[in-house]
Scaffold this active site. Structure first.
Site, PDB file in Angstrom:
ATOM      1  CE  LYS A 198      -4.147  -1.210   2.564  1.00  0.00           C
ATOM      2  NZ  LYS A 198      -4.559  -0.938   3.952  1.00  0.00           N
ATOM      3  N   GLY A 354       9.809  -5.514   8.900  1.00  0.00           N
ATOM      4  CA  GLY A 354       8.652  -6.188   8.320  1.00  0.00           C
ATOM      5  C   GLY A 354       8.991  -7.134   7.193  1.00  0.00           C
ATOM      6  N   GLY A 377       6.998  -0.779  11.672  1.00  0.00           N
ATOM      7  CA  GLY A 377       6.273   0.477  11.892  1.00  0.00           C
ATOM      8  C   GLY A 377       7.122   1.516  12.596  1.00  0.00           C
TER       9      GLY A 377
HETATM   10  P1  AMP Z   1       3.961  -4.016   3.177  1.00  0.00           P
HETATM   11  O1  AMP Z   1       3.630  -4.627   4.495  1.00  0.00           O
HETATM   12  O2  AMP Z   1       3.179  -2.822   2.817  1.00  0.00           O
HETATM   13  O3  AMP Z   1       5.457  -3.850   2.980  1.00  0.00           O
HETATM   14  O4  AMP Z   1       3.487  -5.071   2.086  1.00  0.00           O
HETATM   15  C1  AMP Z   1       4.007  -6.340   2.003  1.00  0.00           C
HETATM   16  C2  AMP Z   1       3.042  -7.195   1.281  1.00  0.00           C
HETATM   17  O5  AMP Z   1       2.801  -6.651  -0.004  1.00  0.00           O
HETATM   18  C3  AMP Z   1       3.526  -8.612   1.069  1.00  0.00           C
HETATM   19  O6  AMP Z   1       2.712  -9.479   1.785  1.00  0.00           O
HETATM   20  C4  AMP Z   1       3.387  -8.821  -0.429  1.00  0.00           C
HETATM   21  O7  AMP Z   1       2.822 -10.067  -0.778  1.00  0.00           O
HETATM   22  C5  AMP Z   1       2.448  -7.706  -0.837  1.00  0.00           C
HETATM   23  N1  AMP Z   1       2.597  -7.340  -2.246  1.00  0.00           N
HETATM   24  C6  AMP Z   1       3.692  -6.921  -2.878  1.00  0.00           C
HETATM   25  N2  AMP Z   1       3.473  -6.756  -4.180  1.00  0.00           N
HETATM   26  C7  AMP Z   1       2.187  -7.082  -4.410  1.00  0.00           C
HETATM   27  C8  AMP Z   1       1.351  -7.123  -5.548  1.00  0.00           C
HETATM   28  N3  AMP Z   1       1.825  -6.804  -6.745  1.00  0.00           N
HETATM   29  N4  AMP Z   1       0.075  -7.511  -5.397  1.00  0.00           N
HETATM   30  C9  AMP Z   1      -0.396  -7.844  -4.179  1.00  0.00           C
HETATM   31  N5  AMP Z   1       0.336  -7.826  -3.052  1.00  0.00           N
HETATM   32  C10 AMP Z   1       1.621  -7.452  -3.153  1.00  0.00           C
END
Ligand code: AMP
Length: 401
Positions: A198, A354, A377
């Protein structure tokens, strides 16, 4: 701030906030002891000085009362093996029994307290609960960087009861030093790699970084909102509709500030959110209906890797794709390898908590980068320029002139 090396713990009972929020399997065995190993230097220093240690931590997300699966007693075998000393356990982190056990603690011994979050007062930052915890020790040590962005009783409030005896543990100290290295003393070119699901979680940090970096690489799920905003089609890929304008503004701001932004030029697509889904590679912004982007493509891997290899400072937060699925982990692996190569050539690399930390560790590269942060975080908030309550609480009031 007093660091652990500056304090003599001889004859003292140290109340130490650690982050022992470790993963357990169904048999309550620890499946990854990284967090326990991280706290060893702090604990050993206190014991070697001739002090005793009272360990307090949270584990998991209990609902505010005792739950067997979140009991810290499951950590006792590992702790006993690690420290080879008497380790007592208090089934409640506050109250008469905890106090009695703490009072009877001898130099060189350890007392482990039950999960702090079995009391809902912990997360509320309750004063009375913090005061009860404070009765257990003579000196407070905070070594839990991962929870430093929370003003919980054990991470911040309790420090008020130790106005002259509050100490920054080794994990906390190295986390802060490593974050400072990229925030203030980065060698150039400085490249930040942002990925993950996100944009909304990372907006503030991205904005802060625009004032510091030379290159900003954007991959992962968040890149599809950029592609859509630029007029592309993204099928069923992750989209944050309300961030479309933000992405355009960001690109403009970056241009004004002379920051080079790298977005994926191609993407690996899938016809389902599944490791075994059908796959294809297409140019970014040309994803057909019914398909979704789950990784960066081969051309993007090469471009991103080249930028990383030519950098002198690298900060990485967030995977380039759904790295949990082997078939969509190739982009994340390629970036991890480029970060390792850059590090070998003398760059400083910080992997921000993370999922990126998990990815680097899972790929066996944790020791080939400069620093892997334990705080997801907390690190992001620190990078955003926020004061972390757990860090603030360790600082001494300025003495009046
Ligand atoms: P974050 O915690 O925001 O760093 O997000 C990590 C998560 O983003 C991981 O679980 C990944 O599987 C997911 N992620 C990364 N790229 C994609 C994508 N193209 N579509 C869906 N999920 C994603």
């Amino acid at each position: 701030m007093t660091t652990i090396d500056q304090y003599d713990f001889s004859g003292k009972k140290a109340l130490v906030r650690v982050d022992f929020n470790v993963p357990l399997n169904n048999n309550f065995e620890i499946t990854d002891d990284t967090r326990i190993r991280a706290a060893v230097p702090t604990i050993r220093k206190i014991l070697n000085d001739g002090g005793s240690v009272i360990l307090m931590s949270h584990l998991g997300r209990p609902k505010g009362g005792p739950e067997e699966k979140y009991s810290l007693k499951h950590l006792l075998p590992t702790l006993r093996e690690t420290f080879q000393t008497t380790i007592k356990f208090s089934p409640d982190c506050v109250g008469a029994e905890a106090l009695e056990l703490a009072t009877g603690l001898q130099p060189g011994e350890i007392l482990l307290l039950e999960n702090l979050r079995f009391h809902k007062e912990e997360e509320k930052g309750d004063q009375i609960f913090a005061e009860k915890l404070s009765l257990l020790g003579d000196v407070y040590v905070n070594d839990a960087f991962g929870t430093a962005h929370r003003a919980h009783a054990s991470t911040a409030i309790v420090a008020d009861y130790f106005p002259h005896d509050k100490v920054c543990g080794t994990v906390m100290q190295s986390e802060l030093e490593n974050a400072q290295k990229v925030l203030q003393y980065a060698d150039r070119p400085f490249t930040a790699i942002m990925g993950g699901a996100k944009i909304s979680d990372k907006i503030q940090v991205i904005e802060q970084l625009l004032d510091r970096v030379d290159n900003l690489i954007i991959g992962g799920g968040m890149s599809y909102t950029f592609a859509k905003a630029q007029g592309g089609t993204i099928g069923n890929s992750l989209l944050e509709e309300d961030k479309l304008q933000f992405t355009l503004d960001l690109l403009k701001k970056a241009e004004e500030k002379g920051v080079k932004i790298y977005l994926p030029s191609d993407t690996v697509i899938a016809d389902a959110f599944d490791n075994n889904a059908n796959r294809d590679v297409v140019t970014s912004g040309t994803i057909p209906d019914g398909w979704m982007g789950l990784d960066i493509g081969p051309e993007t891997r090469a471009t991103f890797a080249e930028v990383v290899r030519n950098s002198k400072t690298v900060l990485w937060n967030g995977p380039m794709g759904v790295f949990e699925f082997e078939n969509f982990a190739i982009g994340t692996k390629a970036i991890a390898e480029a970060v390792v190569e850059a590090t070998k050539s003398g760059a400083y690399s910080l992997i921000g908590g993370g999922d990126s930390a998990a990815a680097v560790t899972q790929m066996g590269h944790a020791h080939d980068v400069s620093y892997v942060s334990t705080g997801g975080g907390a690190l992001l908030e620190y990078m955003e320029g926020k004061q972390l309550p757990g860090v603030l609480a360790l600082q001494f009031e300025e003495s009046p002139l």
